[in-house]
Design a protein around this motif. Structure first.
Motif, short mmCIF file in Angstrom:
data_model
loop_
_atom_site.label_atom_id
_atom_site.label_comp_id
_atom_site.label_asym_id
_atom_site.label_seq_id
_atom_site.Cartn_x
_atom_site.Cartn_y
_atom_site.Cartn_z
N ASN A 100 57.17 44.69 33.93
CA ASN A 100 55.44 44.59 33.98
C ASN A 100 54.14 45.16 34.58
N LEU A 101 54.22 46.18 35.91
CA LEU A 101 53.71 46.63 37.06
C LEU A 101 53.75 47.92 35.87
N ARG A 102 54.65 48.86 35.35
CA ARG A 102 54.88 50.05 34.54
C ARG A 102 53.88 49.67 33.10
N HIS A 103 53.54 48.45 32.84
CA HIS A 103 53.24 48.94 32.04
C HIS A 103 51.19 47.83 32.29
N ASP A 104 51.14 48.24 33.63
CA ASP A 104 49.49 47.74 34.00
C ASP A 104 49.45 49.29 35.18
N TRP A 105 48.29 49.92 34.09
CA TRP A 105 48.19 51.08 34.60
C TRP A 105 46.70 51.05 35.74
N ASN A 106 46.06 49.75 35.74
CA ASN A 106 44.90 49.75 36.77
C ASN A 106 45.52 48.88 37.91
N SER A 107 46.59 48.56 38.79
CA SER A 107 46.59 47.67 39.60
C SER A 107 47.84 48.99 40.30
N LEU A 108 47.16 48.59 41.99
CA LEU A 108 48.14 49.36 42.57
C LEU A 108 48.89 49.04 43.14
N LEU A 109 49.96 49.43 44.06
CA LEU A 109 51.32 48.66 44.64
C LEU A 109 50.65 47.72 45.54
N ASP A 110 51.62 46.63 45.38
CA ASP A 110 51.25 45.28 46.28
C ASP A 110 52.25 44.51 46.39
N GLU A 111 52.79 43.95 47.66
CA GLU A 111 54.09 43.04 47.20
C GLU A 111 53.48 41.45 46.84
N GLU A 112 52.08 41.36 47.65
CA GLU A 112 51.34 39.80 47.26
C GLU A 112 51.17 39.82 46.09
N GLY A 113 51.71 40.84 45.08
CA GLY A 113 50.97 40.18 43.52
C GLY A 113 49.23 40.59 43.51
N TYR A 114 48.40 41.26 44.19
CA TYR A 114 47.22 41.29 43.82
C TYR A 114 47.13 42.36 43.02
N THR A 115 46.93 41.93 41.68
CA THR A 115 46.56 42.82 40.52
C THR A 115 45.64 42.53 39.69
N PHE A 116 45.46 43.91 39.43
CA PHE A 116 44.20 43.77 38.42
C PHE A 116 44.09 42.66 37.43
N ALA A 117 44.94 42.35 37.05
CA ALA A 117 45.42 40.97 36.17
C ALA A 117 44.30 39.59 36.07
N GLN A 118 43.71 39.94 37.79
CA GLN A 118 43.40 38.89 38.28
C GLN A 118 41.28 39.47 37.94
N PHE A 119 41.65 40.01 38.03
CA PHE A 119 39.99 40.66 37.26
C PHE A 119 39.75 41.05 35.85
N SER A 120 40.99 40.90 35.18
CA SER A 120 40.19 40.69 33.40
C SER A 120 42.10 40.76 32.81
N GLN A 121 41.76 40.40 31.38
CA GLN A 121 42.85 40.15 30.75
C GLN A 121 42.35 41.56 29.51
N GLU A 122 41.14 42.04 29.61
CA GLU A 122 41.26 42.75 28.23
C GLU A 122 41.84 44.04 28.61
N LEU A 123 42.92 44.45 27.37
CA LEU A 123 43.93 45.84 27.28
C LEU A 123 43.07 46.96 28.20
N PHE A 124 42.02 46.99 27.23
CA PHE A 124 40.81 48.11 27.96
C PHE A 124 39.84 47.83 28.26
#
Length: 128
Positions: free
Chosen positions: A59-83
């Motif tokens: 899933n992280l390989r398909h999320d090009w906006n998130s930085l590596l994070d062991e806690e799961g703090y991802t860009f998906a928390q800010f947007s569900q849009e593809l672009f």
């Protein structure tokens, strides 16, 4: 130097490894590049949050906006849009820095970097 994606990712990894570091950022917040670019305000890096897989690495390989994070703090928390909108990248990067308590000094313009003593003392120095 710089609190963009690369600088913040390195800071996170340095902090996690227990290393000393300081990020110097010219702007007053993280991710300042994305406050201006891209000019059309839509990211072209995909934010594919629904891959249909349970594998976090896949899933992280398909999320090009998130930085590596062991806690799961991802860009998906800010947007569900593809672009998503670039303003959300600014919000995410600042949130990432804040969430992890990264050592970032804002409004610090680096004029030069001196590394002549890098090998003998294990450190360089930046002039602000």
């Amino acid at each position: 130097v710089g609190a963009g994606p690369g600088g913040l990712q390195l800071a996170y990894l340095m902090q996690r490894a227990g290393r000393e570091y300081t990020v110097l950022e010219q702007a007053d917040g993280a991710g300042a590049f994305f406050a201006k670019y891209p000019v059309h305000r839509q990211l072209i890096s995909i934010n594919k949050v629904n891959t249909g897989k349970a594998d976090k690495e896949f899933n992280l390989r398909h999320d090009w906006n998130s930085l590596l994070d062991e806690e799961g703090y991802t860009f998906a928390q800010f947007s569900q849009e593809l672009f998503p909108n670039a303003d959300l990248a600014v919000d995410y990067l600042q949130g990432y820095a804040d969430h992890h308590g990264l050592k970032v000094q804002y409004n610090r313009r680096v004029a030069s970097i001196h590394t002549e003593n890098l090998r003998s003392h294990g450190e360089g120095r930046a002039a602000c």
